[in-house]
Design a protein around this motif. Structure first.
Motif, PDB file in Angstrom:
ATOM      1  N   ASP A   1       0.838  -1.202   0.000  1.00  0.00           N
ATOM      2  CA  ASP A   1       0.000   0.000   0.000  1.00  0.00           C
ATOM      3  C   ASP A   1       0.871   1.250   0.000  1.00  0.00           C
ATOM      4  O   ASP A   1       0.392   2.363   0.163  1.00  0.00           O
TER       5      ASP A   1
ATOM      6  N   TYR B   1       1.421   1.001  -8.867  1.00  0.00           N
ATOM      7  CA  TYR B   1       0.165   0.802  -8.154  1.00  0.00           C
ATOM      8  C   TYR B   1       0.399   0.502  -6.683  1.00  0.00           C
ATOM      9  O   TYR B   1       1.349  -0.188  -6.331  1.00  0.00           O
TER      10      TYR B   1
ATOM     11  N   LYS C   1      -5.134  -1.022  -1.628  1.00  0.00           N
ATOM     12  CA  LYS C   1      -5.615  -0.946  -0.243  1.00  0.00           C
ATOM     13  C   LYS C   1      -7.023  -1.519  -0.166  1.00  0.00           C
ATOM     14  O   LYS C   1      -7.773  -1.428  -1.143  1.00  0.00           O
TER      15      LYS C   1
ATOM     16  N   ASP D   1     -10.818  -1.620   0.279  1.00  0.00           N
ATOM     17  CA  ASP D   1     -11.822  -0.579   0.067  1.00  0.00           C
ATOM     18  C   ASP D   1     -13.166  -1.277  -0.070  1.00  0.00           C
ATOM     19  O   ASP D   1     -13.494  -1.810  -1.130  1.00  0.00           O
TER      20      ASP D   1
ATOM     21  N   ALA E   1     -15.566  -0.764  -3.044  1.00  0.00           N
ATOM     22  CA  ALA E   1     -15.151  -0.993  -4.427  1.00  0.00           C
ATOM     23  C   ALA E   1     -15.616  -2.359  -4.930  1.00  0.00           C
ATOM     24  O   ALA E   1     -15.856  -3.274  -4.146  1.00  0.00           O
TER      25      ALA E   1
ATOM     26  N   SER F   1      -8.936  -0.738  -3.445  1.00  0.00           N
ATOM     27  CA  SER F   1      -8.698   0.416  -4.317  1.00  0.00           C
ATOM     28  C   SER F   1      -7.333   0.215  -4.969  1.00  0.00           C
ATOM     29  O   SER F   1      -6.427  -0.340  -4.348  1.00  0.00           O
ATOM     30  N   GLU F   2      -7.226   0.632  -6.202  1.00  0.00           N
ATOM     31  CA  GLU F   2      -5.946   0.534  -6.902  1.00  0.00           C
ATOM     32  C   GLU F   2      -5.549   1.938  -7.305  1.00  0.00           C
ATOM     33  O   GLU F   2      -6.170   2.535  -8.168  1.00  0.00           O
ATOM     34  N   GLU F   3      -4.543   2.465  -6.630  1.00  0.00           N
ATOM     35  CA  GLU F   3      -4.133   3.837  -6.919  1.00  0.00           C
ATOM     36  C   GLU F   3      -2.680   3.878  -7.339  1.00  0.00           C
ATOM     37  O   GLU F   3      -1.914   2.972  -7.044  1.00  0.00           O
TER      38      GLU F   3
ATOM     39  N   THR G   1      -2.834   9.458  -8.006  1.00  0.00           N
ATOM     40  CA  THR G   1      -4.250   9.335  -8.371  1.00  0.00           C
ATOM     41  C   THR G   1      -5.072  10.450  -7.723  1.00  0.00           C
ATOM     42  O   THR G   1      -6.046  10.926  -8.287  1.00  0.00           O
ATOM     43  N   LYS G   2      -4.650  10.870  -6.512  1.00  0.00           N
ATOM     44  CA  LYS G   2      -5.405  11.905  -5.797  1.00  0.00           C
ATOM     45  C   LYS G   2      -5.132  13.302  -6.360  1.00  0.00           C
ATOM     46  O   LYS G   2      -5.896  14.222  -6.115  1.00  0.00           O
TER      47      LYS G   2
END
Lengths: 552, 524
Positions: A420, A447, A450, A452, A455, A460-462, A547-548
């Motif tokens: 993560d 990637y 985490k 989530d 989902a 989640s894949e960020e 991603t954010k």
């Protein structure tokens, strides 16, 4: 992947012609059974899981005779009506529901033949038989026992017999505990109150499927008449295995004799070698292959592929599928055989003119620009695994225990979770490179996964970026300088806010903010963490949640 | 200036001169090397072509070190006039006239001489006057015409004109030349020439510098004009001092550490290149989940639930996580029926009981074909899509196996495509990667029929490399996802083996070690 070993001479004998080895290897590859290894007199050949009928030299030769135009059409096997019966006891549905059985007579067992018999049993067990769970085969010297036979649910402690390669009688329960095969395959019977057992007229045990046979019916070079039992969880699968075995013996000149399997509510004469019928659409063949083949050409290819042909109409051909084939579910499966027989190397390559406008993924494009920007700042791009260890992600990083995405059946403890954060993998990279000169500047964009709950896949894949600078003089300033450049070039108003957080050193770390939103951390790596990763040079680093922050 | 310890002083002063003196100061110092070791400011300005102020500063500095003494002196200077310069460049007219007369026999009429001097009567008269006064010619009359005749019939030698020596010396030395020039009868000659208006004179007060004995001692040592520095610095460039220094010669053969470079990872570089190949061929890039529902990874691809590839031994499963969002129930029903009995696909199906709970399991995708499966539910044919991403297998890591590696996925969805086109696309891709020889062997994958194992020839190693799988999606895959049976060409090709081949690696894990030396130096 199943690989079988065959004797080259034996294969030529069964083919009826001798080829050069080079030529043989070519034809084997072109029929979809590529060579894996060559030995002096033997060949290791790969057989794809859709063709268990080719898990023996007999089956290989049967198919190859068609391809080489030595023999065409449906192989013709006669099944003589026998007298052996197998009675299926009440309650088998809960234990191991299906049994198929057959008899073959007048065997002449040669060394090569015996090897093939052992081999195909093992390979069918592993592949088609799903490690004996779905299908298990037992071969018996018919003359040692007295039919009729019974397939019964047996009390684990009531019956005992001497299993193959053992010297004493054992109960079924004992076998599962003490015999090697019992321990290996016992899990299949886990939780069952009764165990499957095949006994003869005199209550003597032939077999304890799917575990082991009795020494009583052991097949030796003197055996001439065989009783074959195939038990399992799928009626179709056990019958297919029986068909494959019986026709394999017939290829060696043995006579197939039917057995009456009597289920509580119905009885069947087996093996049933009646071909199944599939309708082939001539236009469909052409549409798929892109080759104009006349009906006659198609029929010729069908026969060479060892299919039978019946009732030909203007656009359709009724194809007879040999009973040993397990893989024909749709006419497309026949089309593939036609293509193989036609020869994959005979197709003329073509590229169609289909206009489509290529669309680039904007996020990937942006990330690729960022990658080049990082190299412009002298950073080396790294590529690490998503699989990591919980130890590395928490204790070694001084980070608290948290919910990570765990792997149920990891390759090893080193890879028991999905990362993560990117920093730990990159610290590992620095550890690997300790012998090289400093400064070392590395980065990765990759990637992080985490948990989530909301989902679709529960995670989640960020995408994050992490960069590290390792040198005797590096400080927080180095990490911040890179951040300034990124912020400027990405046209962001990133700010830092003093905040302590592992794996960074107190007072020398900050959170990266975009407005109110936390988008990462930077700082000097804590010496304890450096020690945990066996590093001796200071490291300044940052990790940013791309991603954010990257809107595309 | 008196000095106690010449030895020590000399060394100290020499060191300071070598290191601290500007190039100009050193040039001034060196000018005193010539006899008679005395110079005026103007002379230095003249000969060194320097600013007067720089010369004055330099002299004061030399005086401070006791190298020279300075004193003021009245100095007479002379400068040629335009006419003076003219004659200095050639000869005085009287000398020319005399030579002419001698050449033509010692006698000529005035007209003739006038012609000789280009009708310059003034010059002629003046020259004749000078020659007459010096007693070199006489004027006689013939037929009432004045004739000029050499006296004594012209002597054997030409008389000496000392004026010319003065003119030529001044001319050679430039303007405002310091007097005396050291010529015999100089004062008189200057007066004469001044009278003739060939030069002008003036008197100025000048600084005269004279080398001391210490200075003379000093100049016996070598004083290099320029100091040697090891590197050019911004200071040297800004101040212009680079002119005064000599840069130390570099050992151009000395070994040096290579530049620390930032570079992209080779595997990802190849991925970038592959991406461009597919874009060039009109494909659109797709991405999809890495952590995937078994439904998309297997069921939607018609992989039976008891297929060995789905077992724990082959596929990595995620623990303790459940999906809350399965695909639409309609789609699940179609897939279930296709598995069980073929649904409307014309297939017999796998003939077993399909279980939803198996499809709900969460896995690390074993292939990027799951991305293609997802896209099949969204696209409108014709479509060409590719995807490059990580895939996962439960493999023990060794030199030929990875548990996590890259796959290059692609599909072409169109009514008009055939098996030949599949081979065509593969061939085009491989040839763009630089493989000129390819071959296609029958293969097997649960979701394709026809299935192909493409191989490319590596001429360097003389072997065929397997590069993944390809085929046409089975109707059992296409019909439930796309809604109709259209040919879908598909491939899932390896990338890591391309890295291995390109960089001649013996271990497929090596690129993932991120060996910095290799990452810095791998060839382009």
């Amino acid at each position: 992947m199943a690989v079988i070993t065959v004797n080259e001479e034996d294969l030529y004998n069964l083919l009826g012609v001798k080829l050069t080895r080079k030529n043989l290897i070519y034809w084997l590859a072109m029929q979809g059974t590529p060579i894996e290894r060559e030995h002096e007199s033997e060949l290791d050949i790969e057989v794809f899981p859709n063709r268990p009928d080719m898990l023996s030299v007999e089956g290989l030769a049967r198919n190859l005779r068609g391809l080489l135009n030595i023999e065409r059409g449906l192989p013709n096997y006669t099944v003589e009506r026998g007298y052996v019966q197998v009675k299926v006891g009440e309650g088998m549905a809960e234990v191991r529901p299906y049994i198929a059985a057959g008899v073959v007579r007048d065997l002449e067992l040669t060394d090569n033949f015996v090897k093939q018999i052992m081999q195909i049993q093992e390979k069918i067990h592993d592949t088609h038989g799903r490690k004996r769970r779905k299908v298990a085969i037992g071969l018996h010297d018919l003359d040692k026992v007295e039919p009729p036979f019974s397939y019964i649910p047996a009390d684990p402690e009531q019956y005992s017999f001497t299993p193959l390669h053992e010297e004493r009688e054992m109960t079924l329960k004992q076998i599962l505990k003490e015999n090697e095969k019992g321990r290996t395959y016992g899990y299949i019977l886990e939780g069952k109150e009764k165990y499957p057992l095949i006994i003869d007229k005199m209550d003597r045990v032939l077999s304890f499927p799917p575990i082991i046979n009795s020494t009583l019916t052991e097949v030796t070079e003197k055996t001439t008449n065989l009783f074959i039992d195939v038990t399992g969880t799928s009626f179709r699968a056990v019958n297919k295995a029986l068909n494959i075995l019986c026709t394999m013996f017939a290829e060696r000149g043995a006579t197939i004799e039917s057995v009456e399997v009597i289920y509580p509510k119905a009885s069947k004469w087996l093996p049933n070698l009646t071909p199944e019928k599939v309708t082939l659409n001539v236009n469909y063949v052409q549409k798929i292959l892109g080759v104009t083949l006349s009906k006659e050409e198609i029929i010729k290819l069908l026969l060479k592929s060892r299919f039978g042909v019946e009732r030909v109409t203007e656009n359709h051909i009724e194809v007879l599928v040999p009973a040993y084939r397990t893989d024909i579910m749709h006419q497309i499966d026949i089309v593939e055989d036609l293509a193989i027989t036609y020869g994959y190397d005979k197709f003329q390559l073509r590229i169609p003119k289909i206009f489509t406008s290529p669309q680039r993924n904007r996020q990937i494009e942006k990330i690729n620009e960022l990658r080049r920007l990082m190299t412009g700042m002298g950073f080396i791009e790294c590529l690490t695994f998503l699989q990591s260890s919980s130890e590395t992600l928490t204790a070694k990083m001084l980070l608290p225990k948290r919910k990570l995405v765990e792997i149920e059946n990891p390759v090893s403890l080193e890879y028991n979770v999905l990362r993560d954060t990117l920093l730990p993998s990159l610290l590992e990279v620095l550890k690997y490179n300790k012998r090289y000169e400093y400064p070392q500047k590395i980065f990765e964009i990759g990637y992080v996964i985490k948990p989530d709950e909301g989902a679709e896949t529960g995670v989640s894949e960020e995408i994050n970026i992490a960069y590290l600078i390792s040198s005797p003089e590096t400080t927080y300033t180095d990490a911040k300088a890179v951040l300034e450049t990124l912020s400027q070039i990405l046209n962001k108003r990133w700010e830092v806010k003093e905040k302590n957080r592992p794996p960074f050193l107190e007072g020398r770390t900050a959170e990266i903010l975009e407005g109110e939103k936390s988008i990462g951390y930077l700082g000097e790596i804590h010496p304890q963490v450096l020690e945990n990763f066996e590093l001796t040079q200071p490291v300044s680093a940052a990790e940013i949640y791309l991603t954010k922050t990257l809107t595309v | 200036m008196y000095r106690d310890n010449l030895e020590v002083d000399l060394k100290q002063v020499l060191k300071e001169i070598r290191e601290k003196f500007s190039l100009q100061d050193k040039k001034i110092l060196l000018a005193f090397k010539q006899q008679p070791h005395t110079l005026t400011t103007s002379l230095l300005v003249e000969t060194l072509k320097m600013d007067r102020s720089a010369v004055v500063r330099g002299l004061l500095r030399l005086q401070k070190y006791g190298i020279i003494t300075l004193h003021k002196e009245r100095i007479k200077k002379a400068k040629l006039t335009g006419e003076g310069i003219k004659y200095a460049e050639t000869h005085l007219p009287e000398k020319k006239l005399l030579e002419h007369l001698k050449k033509i026999g010692g006698e000529a009429s005035l007209d003739e001489l006038k012609n000789f001097l280009d009708q310059n009567t003034v010059e002629l008269n003046r020259s004749l006057g000078w020659l007459k006064r010096k007693g070199l010619i006489e004027i006689v009359k013939r037929n009432n015409e004045p004739f000029v005749r050499l006296k004594n019939g012209g002597s054997e030698f030409l008389p000496f004109f000392p004026e010319e020596t003065v003119l030529k010396t001044l001319w050679r030395k430039g303007t405002w030349v310091e007097l005396p020039l050291g010529i015999k009868n100089e004062e008189e000659l200057i007066k004469t020439l001044k009278r003739r208006n060939l030069l002008v004179t003036k008197e100025v007060v000048e600084e005269r510098a004279e080398l001391t004995s210490f200075g003379k001692e000093l100049l016996n040592y070598e004083i290099p004009l320029k100091i040697t520095v090891s590197n050019l610095t911004p200071g040297l460039i800004e101040t212009g001092k680079w002119r005064e220094v000599t840069l130390k010669k570099y050992d151009v053969y000395a070994p040096v550490a290579p530049t620390a470079v930032g570079r992209l990872h080779p595997t990802l570089s190849i991925a970038d290149k592959i991406r461009e190949i597919w874009f060039d061929m009109g494909f659109t890039e797709a991405i999809g989940p890495i952590v995937e529902l078994a439904f998309w990874c297997f069921d939607a691809l018609y992989q039976p639930q008891d297929h060995p590839a789905r077992e724990l031994a082959d596929t990595l499963y995620i623990k303790n996580i459940e999906t809350k969002k399965m695909p639409p129930r309609q789609l699940i029903k179609k897939v279930k029926e296709t598995h069980e009995n073929g649904w409307v696909t014309g297939s017999s199906g796998w003939r077993y009981k399909w279980s939803l709970s198996e499809a709900k399991k969460i896995v690390l995708r074993t292939h990027t074909t799951s991305v293609s499966a997802r896209f099949l539910t969204k696209i409108k044919p014709p479509a060409k899509i590719f995807s490059i991403g990580k895939v996962f297998r439960r493999e023990n890591l060794d030199p030929t196996h990875l548990h996590e590696f890259y796959q290059v996925e692609g599909i072409v969805v169109s009514e008009s495509v055939t098996f030949r086109d599949l081979l065509g696309y593969l061939n085009e891709y491989f040839s763009r990667l630089g493989f000129t020889k390819t071959r296609y062997r029958p293969g097997y994958f649960p979701y394709t029929e026809l299935s192909v194992e493409p191989e490319v020839y590596d001429p360097e190693r003389g072997e065929w490399i397997e590069l993944g799988g390809a085929g046409i999606f089975r109707p059992e895959v296409v019909v439930p996802l796309l809604g109709k049976d259209i040919p879908v060409l598909a491939w899932g090709l390896g990338l890591d083996r391309l890295t291995m081949r390109k960089y001649n690696l013996g271990d497929i894990r090596f690129p993932y070690f991120n060996d910095i030396k290799w990452l810095r130096t791998y060839p382009i």
